[in-house]
Scaffold this motif. Sequence first.
Motif, PDB file in Angstrom:
ATOM      1  N   LEU A  96       0.790  -1.071  -0.012  1.00 10.35           N
ATOM      2  CA  LEU A  96       0.075   0.047   0.225  1.00 10.35           C
ATOM      3  C   LEU A  96       0.853   1.346   0.087  1.00 10.35           C
ATOM      4  CD1 LEU A  96      -2.681   1.257   0.264  1.00 10.35           C
ATOM      5  CD2 LEU A  96      -2.698   1.210   2.652  1.00 10.35           C
ATOM      6  N   THR A  97       1.972   1.250   0.753  1.00 13.24           N
ATOM      7  CA  THR A  97       2.760   2.259   0.704  1.00 13.24           C
ATOM      8  C   THR A  97       3.474   2.675  -0.606  1.00 13.24           C
ATOM      9  OG1 THR A  97       3.298   2.104   3.291  1.00 13.24           O
ATOM     10  CG2 THR A  97       4.947   3.259   1.998  1.00 13.24           C
ATOM     11  N   ARG A  98       3.692   1.535  -1.186  1.00 15.22           N
ATOM     12  CA  ARG A  98       4.435   1.708  -2.653  1.00 15.22           C
ATOM     13  C   ARG A  98       3.291   2.081  -3.549  1.00 15.22           C
ATOM     14  NH1 ARG A  98       7.112  -3.071  -1.289  1.00 15.22           N
ATOM     15  NH2 ARG A  98       5.345  -4.528  -2.323  1.00 15.22           N
ATOM     16  N   LEU A  99       2.205   1.887  -3.468  1.00 18.54           N
ATOM     17  CA  LEU A  99       1.149   2.255  -4.330  1.00 18.54           C
ATOM     18  C   LEU A  99       0.712   3.663  -4.168  1.00 18.54           C
ATOM     19  CD1 LEU A  99      -1.568  -0.698  -4.202  1.00 18.54           C
ATOM     20  CD2 LEU A  99      -0.012   0.015  -6.208  1.00 18.54           C
ATOM     21  N   ASP A 100       0.846   4.164  -2.988  1.00 16.63           N
ATOM     22  CA  ASP A 100       0.597   5.488  -2.631  1.00 16.63           C
ATOM     23  C   ASP A 100       1.754   6.322  -3.324  1.00 16.63           C
ATOM     24  OD1 ASP A 100      -1.688   4.958  -1.332  1.00 16.63           O
ATOM     25  OD2 ASP A 100      -0.951   4.969   0.752  1.00 16.63           O
ATOM     26  N   ALA A 101       2.964   5.951  -3.036  1.00 18.81           N
ATOM     27  CA  ALA A 101       3.937   6.722  -3.485  1.00 18.81           C
ATOM     28  C   ALA A 101       3.993   6.867  -5.144  1.00 18.81           C
ATOM     29  CB  ALA A 101       5.406   6.143  -3.045  1.00 18.81           C
ATOM     30  N   GLU A 114      -5.100  19.152  -8.169  1.00 18.43           N
ATOM     31  CA  GLU A 114      -5.018  18.754  -6.635  1.00 18.43           C
ATOM     32  C   GLU A 114      -6.302  18.293  -6.106  1.00 18.43           C
ATOM     33  OE1 GLU A 114      -2.938  20.135  -2.306  1.00 18.43           O
ATOM     34  OE2 GLU A 114      -2.990  21.518  -4.140  1.00 18.43           O
ATOM     35  N   GLY A 115      -6.393  17.085  -5.316  1.00 15.75           N
ATOM     36  CA  GLY A 115      -7.581  16.375  -4.903  1.00 15.75           C
ATOM     37  C   GLY A 115      -8.346  15.592  -5.919  1.00 15.75           C
ATOM     38  N   GLU A 116      -7.783  15.667  -7.152  1.00 13.94           N
ATOM     39  CA  GLU A 116      -8.633  14.865  -8.156  1.00 13.94           C
ATOM     40  C   GLU A 116      -8.410  13.389  -7.782  1.00 13.94           C
ATOM     41  OE1 GLU A 116      -9.228  13.937 -12.944  1.00 13.94           O
ATOM     42  OE2 GLU A 116      -8.081  15.714 -12.195  1.00 13.94           O
ATOM     43  N   PHE A 117      -7.055  13.070  -7.580  1.00 16.05           N
ATOM     44  CA  PHE A 117      -6.556  11.802  -7.228  1.00 16.05           C
ATOM     45  C   PHE A 117      -6.023  11.808  -5.890  1.00 16.05           C
ATOM     46  CE2 PHE A 117      -7.136  11.180 -11.575  1.00 16.05           C
ATOM     47  CZ  PHE A 117      -7.447  10.093 -11.853  1.00 16.05           C
ATOM     48  N   GLN A 118      -6.549  11.171  -4.574  1.00 12.86           N
ATOM     49  CA  GLN A 118      -5.957  11.386  -3.262  1.00 12.86           C
ATOM     50  C   GLN A 118      -5.516  10.120  -2.967  1.00 12.86           C
ATOM     51  OE1 GLN A 118      -9.381  12.955  -1.041  1.00 12.86           O
ATOM     52  NE2 GLN A 118      -9.353  14.672  -2.187  1.00 12.86           N
ATOM     53  N   PHE A 119      -4.214   9.792  -2.944  1.00 10.74           N
ATOM     54  CA  PHE A 119      -3.468   8.714  -2.508  1.00 10.74           C
ATOM     55  C   PHE A 119      -2.901   9.065  -1.172  1.00 10.74           C
ATOM     56  CE2 PHE A 119      -3.167   8.376  -7.193  1.00 10.74           C
ATOM     57  CZ  PHE A 119      -3.509   7.231  -7.321  1.00 10.74           C
ATOM     58  N   GLY A 120      -3.135   8.013  -0.127  1.00  7.01           N
ATOM     59  CA  GLY A 120      -2.501   8.157   1.090  1.00  7.01           C
ATOM     60  C   GLY A 120      -3.547   8.525   2.170  1.00  7.01           C
ATOM     61  N   SER A 154      -7.178  -4.235   2.647  1.00  6.46           N
ATOM     62  CA  SER A 154      -7.733  -4.897   1.348  1.00  6.46           C
ATOM     63  C   SER A 154      -8.683  -3.615   0.739  1.00  6.46           C
ATOM     64  CB  SER A 154      -8.303  -5.987   1.584  1.00  6.46           C
ATOM     65  OG  SER A 154      -9.038  -6.642   0.423  1.00  6.46           O
ATOM     66  N   ASP A 155      -9.383  -3.044   1.422  1.00  4.48           N
ATOM     67  CA  ASP A 155     -10.332  -2.054   0.846  1.00  4.48           C
ATOM     68  C   ASP A 155      -9.184  -0.748   0.399  1.00  4.48           C
ATOM     69  OD1 ASP A 155     -12.491  -3.631   1.561  1.00  4.48           O
ATOM     70  OD2 ASP A 155     -12.991  -2.328   3.435  1.00  4.48           O
ATOM     71  N   GLN A 156      -8.258  -0.478   1.320  1.00  5.00           N
ATOM     72  CA  GLN A 156      -7.561   0.507   0.706  1.00  5.00           C
ATOM     73  C   GLN A 156      -6.648   0.491  -0.494  1.00  5.00           C
ATOM     74  OE1 GLN A 156      -5.086   1.596   3.915  1.00  5.00           O
ATOM     75  NE2 GLN A 156      -6.742   2.265   5.448  1.00  5.00           N
ATOM     76  N   ILE A 157      -5.999  -1.136  -0.600  1.00  3.32           N
ATOM     77  CA  ILE A 157      -5.521  -1.365  -1.772  1.00  3.32           C
ATOM     78  C   ILE A 157      -6.244  -1.191  -3.126  1.00  3.32           C
ATOM     79  CG2 ILE A 157      -4.332  -3.355  -2.885  1.00  3.32           C
ATOM     80  CD1 ILE A 157      -2.991  -4.140  -0.032  1.00  3.32           C
ATOM     81  N   LEU A 164      -5.395   3.808  -9.746  1.00  4.19           N
ATOM     82  CA  LEU A 164      -4.379   3.823 -10.752  1.00  4.19           C
ATOM     83  C   LEU A 164      -4.716   3.389 -11.876  1.00  4.19           C
ATOM     84  CD1 LEU A 164      -1.498   2.284  -8.467  1.00  4.19           C
ATOM     85  CD2 LEU A 164      -1.485   4.672  -9.483  1.00  4.19           C
ATOM     86  N   SER A 165      -5.843   2.515 -11.944  1.00  2.00           N
ATOM     87  CA  SER A 165      -6.341   2.093 -13.291  1.00  2.00           C
ATOM     88  C   SER A 165      -7.013   3.255 -13.887  1.00  2.00           C
ATOM     89  CB  SER A 165      -7.305   1.164 -12.902  1.00  2.00           C
ATOM     90  OG  SER A 165      -7.881   0.605 -14.278  1.00  2.00           O
TER      91      SER A 165
END
Length: 312
Positions: A96-101, A114-120, A154-157, A164-165
């Motif tokens: 999850l950390t790698r996906l966020d980065a 900014e804010g369109e995609f909110q990772f983390g 699991s929900d966060q991933i 990402l898709s």
Amino acid sequence: MKVILVSERGGISRSFNFGGLSKALLSLCLLGLPVGALWVGANLPAAESDVFDSRAVKAWNKALRKQQEEITEADRQAREQLTALTVKLAEMQARLTRLDALGERLTTLAKLDEGEFQFGSTPAVGGPEDPGIAGASDMPYQPPEFIAAISELSDQIEDRQMQLSTLDTLLASRQLQDEQFIAGRPISRGWMSSRYGYRTDPFSGRRSWHKGVDFAGKSGSDVVSVAAGVVTWAEDRSGYGQLVEINHGNGYKTRYGHNSEIKVKLGDVVKKGQIIAQMGSSGRSTGPHVHFEVYKDNRPVDPATYIRRTGR
């Protein structure tokens, strides 16, 4: 000792005389039978009871030992599974950390709002309350903490993967548009020798319309596509000599004439900057050069506008 026996029918009686030895034997028999019966009655059930209790105790002990072994094995397996789940939880957190980065990096590179995609951040969810089964809300199920943690991860991933898709689709579409964006010169080396518009025809000397631009250079120099597209012509054509024509979509197409050698064929998909031919002097030409044309909705336009463009 004298014993008298009387008959019920005839009233006949008989008498027997016993001596001292006979008297002792008879007394012993009369007294021994009841005592023996009492002893057997007292001791036989006890012996049977002792045998039954001994067997039952052995069976119970054996069953208890088996149950204890099963409990020990179940405890060992549970500990192993808990250890495996703990390792899996750590792996999911790292993923999850790698996906966020990665998501934040792609968002920055794509220059999205900014804010369109909110990772983390925790995924935003909601919806009306489901009444569910009657009475179930009174005693809600409380899963173990590590199960709840795995479910949350699991929900966060899943949320990150969806973002990402979508981001990948957006970037792929943008990249395709960039590839199809006509910009730059069709040669790697050379100079512009004739511009778009009216000019003196080099063969007739009369004023004529030139619907492209010419780039002169060394024979055999690379000719490159100014945008991605599909090759719709790759052979000799009257006046053009060896011609390559590429359709770039959205009503745009480009032509590259007077080549000495063609490097692509009809139907090929080419990328921006790909070598498609070698500069030459085939067709109606006075020397090695590339005749470059740009069409918009099947009408020729001044290529200079696109040559001066920079890539998106």
